[in-house]
Design an enzyme around this catalytic site. Structure first.
Site, short mmCIF file in Angstrom:
data_model
loop_
_atom_site.label_atom_id
_atom_site.label_comp_id
_atom_site.label_asym_id
_atom_site.label_seq_id
_atom_site.Cartn_x
_atom_site.Cartn_y
_atom_site.Cartn_z
CE1 TYR A 135 37.96 26.79 5.60
CE2 TYR A 135 38.49 29.06 6.13
CZ TYR A 135 38.69 27.72 6.32
OH TYR A 135 39.62 27.31 7.24
CE LYS A 186 35.91 10.43 3.70
NZ LYS A 186 36.80 9.48 4.38
CG ASP A 218 40.17 8.93 5.33
OD1 ASP A 218 40.56 9.08 4.15
OD2 ASP A 218 39.36 8.04 5.66
CG ASP A 242 42.27 25.64 8.03
OD1 ASP A 242 43.21 26.43 8.23
OD2 ASP A 242 41.40 25.37 8.89
CG ASP A 246 47.29 24.50 11.33
OD1 ASP A 246 47.63 25.36 10.49
OD2 ASP A 246 46.79 24.79 12.44
#
Ligand code: IPM
Ligand code: MG
Length: 354
Positions: A135, A186, A218, A242, A246
Site C-alpha cells: 500500500y 506467501k 491461498d 484487506d 472481507d
C-alpha cells in the site's frame, strides 16, 4: 480522554451519530470534538484530509470514524479521492495494527451464505498490518514507455521492525483469547514473506504459551470457507489482510455488524468495516451496529473500560436476540427498524442491563 469524531461520507454520518449516542450513554466523561474527512472534506476544504483535521487528530486519544467514499468523487485525481484521506490518516496516526473481528451472532446464523453447521461458533480476529507493505511501498507509479504503452508498478516491502511490532500485537491478542496464532504469508514465492516468517518465528519465542502456525495466503482463503472455526487470531500483511478480512466478514453474513480498531503506539482509530453506502445514505435505514461495536472496541482498547465495553456488546446481543433488526439483517426479524430506532433500543438495553 478525548475522542475526535470524523463522520465522513454517506451513511458514515448516520452511524457515527448512533455510535456517539451510545458513547455518551456509557462514558459521559469522554470529551468529544468533530472534524472532516473524505469526500465531504474535499467539498469543504479541497482535501480529503485537511490540515485542520490533522491538528485535531494530534490533540486526541482516539478517533471514531464513519466511512468515506462515494461515486461522486470517483473520478478525482488519486490523492484527492476520499480513500486517500483514509490511507493518510492511518499513516499520520501511525496505527499499524488493524483488528478486524469476525464473530458469529447466533441470532443471525441464517444470514450467512455458508452452512450453519460450518459457521456456528466462529470467533476469529484478523490482525492486519495497516501502514506498510504494498500500500505504501516506494517506488510506485505508472510510467509511459517509448512505444507509447505503460508500465504500472508497486513495491511490496517489509522491514524487521515493521513485522516485529505487528507480530507482538497479534501474539498479545492471542494470549488474551484461545492462544492460537496463524501467520499468513506467501513465503513460497515472496522474499518479503520469507522475512515475515522468520521474524514471526523469532517473536514467538517471547510467547511460549501461544501456539503458532504458518499458512500460505491461498490456502488460508480456502480454509476460511472450509473450516473457519479453526482460526483464533490471524496476522498478516496489509494487502492480504484487506482481502481476507472481507472474506471473513461474510461468514457472519452481515457486513453492517462488524467493527474494527486500528492501533498504534499512541493513538487508535475505530471504524465500522462497512463502507459509506451512498445508495442508502440519509434514509435512516443503515445498520448502526458496526459503528456501535466500534465504540465498544474503543472503550476496551483505548480507555481500558472493559465493563462499559461489555455493556455495549451485551446490549447489542440482547436486542438481536429479541428479533429487532435493521433492513440488511431482516431475515427472521420480529421487528424491522431504522437506524435511529435501533440505536434507541440498544441504549434502552444498556440502561436496563445496568
Ligand atoms: C479497507 C478498505 C480500504 C483499504 C480502502 C477503502 C482504501 O478496503 O479499509 O479495507 O484497502 O484499506
Ligand atoms: Mg478492504
Amino acid at each position: 480522554m478525548k475522542v475526535l469524531v470524523l463522520p465522513g461520507d454517506g451513511i458514515g454520518q448516520e452511524v457515527t451519530e448512533s455510535a456517539v449516542t451510545v458513547l455518551k450513554e456509557v462514558a459521559p466523561g469522554i470529551e468529544l470534538a468533530y472534524g472532516l474527512i473524505g469526500g465531504s472534506a474535499y467539498e469543504e476544504a479541497g482535501n480529503p484530509l485537511p490540515d485542520e483535521t490533522i491538528t485535531k487528530v494530534d490533540a486526541c486519544d482516539a478517533v471514531l470514524m464513519g466511512a468515506v467514499g462515494g461515486e461522486k468523487w470517483d473520478n478525482l485525481e488519486h490523492n484527492l479521492r476520499p480513500e486517500a484521506g483514509l490511507l493518510r490518516i492511518r499513516q499520520v496516526m501511525g496505527v499499524y495494527a488493524n483488528l478486524r473481528p469476525a464473530r458469529i451472532f447466533r441470532p443471525l446464523l441464517v444470514a450467512s451464505t455458508l452452512k450453519e453447521e460450518v459457521i456456528d461458533g466462529v470467533d476469529m480476529i484478523i490482525v492486519r498490518e495497516l501502514i506498510g507493505g504494498i500500500y505504501f511501498g516506494e517506488p510506485r507509479g505508472i510510467d509511459r514507455l517509448e512505444d507509447g504503452t505503460y508500465r504500472g508498478y508497486n513495491t511490496l516491502i517489509y522491514t524487521t521492525a515493521e513485522i516485529e511490532r505487528i507480530a507482538r500485537q497479534a501474539f498479545a491478542i492471542a494470549l488474551g483469547r484461545r492462544k492460537k496464532l496463524t501467520s499468513v504469508d506467501k513465503a513460497n514465492v515472496l522474499e518479503s514473506s520469507r522475512l515475515w516468517r522468520n521474524v514471526v518465528d523469532g517473536v514467538s519465542k517471547d510467547f511460549p504459551d501461544v501456539s503458532l502456525e504458518h499458512m500460505y495466503v491461498d490456502n488460508c482463503a480456502m480454509q476460511i470457507i472450509r473450516e473457519p472455526r479453526q482460526f483464533d487470531v490471524v496476522v498478516t500483511q496489509n494487502l492480504f489482510g484487506d482481502i481476507l478480512s472481507d472474506e471473513a466478514s461474510m461468514i457472519t453474513g452481515s457486513l453492517g455488524m462488524l467493527p474494527s480498531a486500528s492501533i498504534g503506539d499512541k493513538q487508535a482509530l475505530y471504524e465500522p468495516v462497512h463502507g459509506s453506502a451512498p445508495d442508502i445514505a440519509g434514509k435512516d435505514i443503515a445498520n448502526p451496529i458496526g459503528a456501535i461495536l466500534s465504540v465498544a472496541m474503543m472503550l476496551r482498547y483505548s480507555f481500558g473500560m472493559t465493563d462499559a465495553s461489555r455493556r455495549v456488546e451485551d446490549a447489542v446481543d440482547r436486542v438481536l436476540a429479541k428479533g429487532i433488526r435493521t433492513k440488511d439483517i431482516s431475515y427472521g426479524a420480529q421487528e424491522v427498524v431504522g437506524t435511529k430506532r435501533m440505536t434507541e433500543y440498544i441504549v434502552q438495553e444498556i440502561r436496563e442491563g445496568n
